[in-house]
Design an enzyme around this catalytic site. Structure first.
Site, PDB file in Angstrom:
ATOM      1  N   CYS A  42      64.636  34.846 -31.153  1.00  0.00           N
ATOM      2  CA  CYS A  42      65.422  34.540 -32.348  1.00  0.00           C
ATOM      3  C   CYS A  42      64.994  35.403 -33.541  1.00  0.00           C
ATOM      4  CB  CYS A  42      65.354  33.045 -32.657  1.00  0.00           C
ATOM      5  SG  CYS A  42      66.677  32.491 -33.774  1.00  0.00           S
ATOM      6  N   HIS A  94      67.096  30.616 -27.421  1.00  0.00           N
ATOM      7  CA  HIS A  94      65.794  29.942 -27.398  1.00  0.00           C
ATOM      8  C   HIS A  94      65.450  29.429 -25.995  1.00  0.00           C
ATOM      9  CE1 HIS A  94      64.766  29.624 -31.741  1.00  0.00           C
ATOM     10  NE2 HIS A  94      66.074  29.765 -31.889  1.00  0.00           N
TER      11      HIS A  94
END
Length: 342
Positions: free
Chosen positions: A154, A267
């Site tokens: 991320c 994620h």
């Protein structure tokens, strides 16, 4: 028909059923029943692999809970989900505190066999500079012959995009906050040597049809912009893309062409270890994705030639700290490790 005749018929029928069952369902033999004379062997571990790998995770500014847990200036944190992610694949964690003196930070870097850059929000200042220093050091280790993997998740994805391109304004805005999604493989994607290589074929297929990964970001980079930047396109190869809520396409997985660097806009750690959002996938398939992603990182770290001093590792492990439960608020992370200013 007499009772005796009924009883005889019942016995004959039962016997026939048993014979049929034995034919269609042969006895299950455990491995040691096949050949009792075969000696038991315990192969020696591969001397080229390190079976006690350690991953360094860089802390992020703040407490991970917008000041509810600690508003101390200079505090930093690691979400416990990243720690569990690494441990689930058979490695230990050393926290790399982003604002500790560079000399101390680099000394800790000699204790690890790979680094993970986490999600978050910080894109400037000391944190950005620290990520840049560690990234440069990791590439130097690889150039010197140590297989030293980097996982950038991320925010980590975004930061190394900025670092490699040498353009702090290269990121674009996307609407992909708190969103489960598929992963779409680019045409002719080469997954050999990537985490996807180990995925079972059925799970690999489901990645493009089922929403099995979690997105939570507002920035990223489009395939066109990445490919149009020579520094990025020569360093990274795009593996997957995604569409945000406005049908805008962004790069979701990429890997370095020449280094063991893997970058995820999604994620992989959340599916198994975070619970605050109802959008996080928790199906059996989603949990397998977490496990395969973690396994790949640690399998890469085992290739490292670094053999740190055991006591120095123990002195710096995450086990020297205690996680704080912050999931009662029903949002954010479930657990975090908070590090006081150094």
């Amino acid at each position: 028909m007499s009772k005796d005749a009924v009883w005889v018929l019942f016995l004959v029928t039962s016997f026939q059923c048993l014979l049929l069952s034995a034919e269609t369902h042969p006895a299950i033999l455990l491995p040691n029943h096949y050949n009792r004379n075969t000696p038991v062997t315990c192969p020696a571990p591969n001397p080229n692999l390190y079976y006690q790998p350690v991953i360094g995770i860089v802390t992020h500014p703040g407490d991970g809970a917008t000041g509810r847990l600690s508003n101390t200036t200079g505090a930093s944190y690691i979400a416990a989900s990243y720690v569990k992610f690494v441990e689930a694949a058979g490695a230990r964690v050393v926290p790399l505190i982003y604002n500790e003196p560079t000399e101390k930070l680099f000394k800790k870097l000699e204790l690890v066999n790979g680094v993970l850059f986490t999600g978050g929000w910080a894109k400037s200042g000391l944190y950005f500079e620290t990520i840049g220093r560690i990234f440069k050091k990791a590439l130097e280790k690889n150039d010197a012959g140590d297989h030293f993997p980097i996982y950038a998740i991320c925010l980590g994805f975004e930061l190394i995009t900025m670092i490699v391109s040498k353009d702090n304004n290269i990121l674009e805005e996307f609407c992909a906050s708190n969103q489960a999604s598929t992963l779409q493989f680019v045409e002719n994607a080469n997954i050999k040597g990537t985490l996807f290589q180990r995925f079972p074929p059925d799970l690999l297929k489901k990645l493009s049809t089922d929403c099995l990964v979690m997105q939570n970001h507002r920035y990223g980079i489009s395939p066109g912009k990445l490919q149009g930047n020579h520094k990025l396109s020569s360093f990274f190869e795009i593996l997957t893309t995604c569409e945000d809520e406005d049908d805008m396409v962004y790069v979701s997985t990429m890997r370095s062409r020449n280094y063991p660097v893997s970058a995820f806009q999604w994620h992989p750690e959340k599916n198994a270890f975070e619970w605050a959002s109802s959008e996080i996938p928790h199906t059996k398939d989603a949990i397998q994705i977490t496990q395969y992603a973690a396994n790949f990182l640690v399998s890469e770290a085992r290739k490292s030639i670094n053999r740190p001093v055991a006591q120095e590792v123990r002195d710096n492990l995450i086990y020297n700290y205690s996680p704080t439960y912050c999931g009662k608020a029903g949002k954010g992370y479930d657990e975090v490790y908070i590090f006081a200013p150094v």
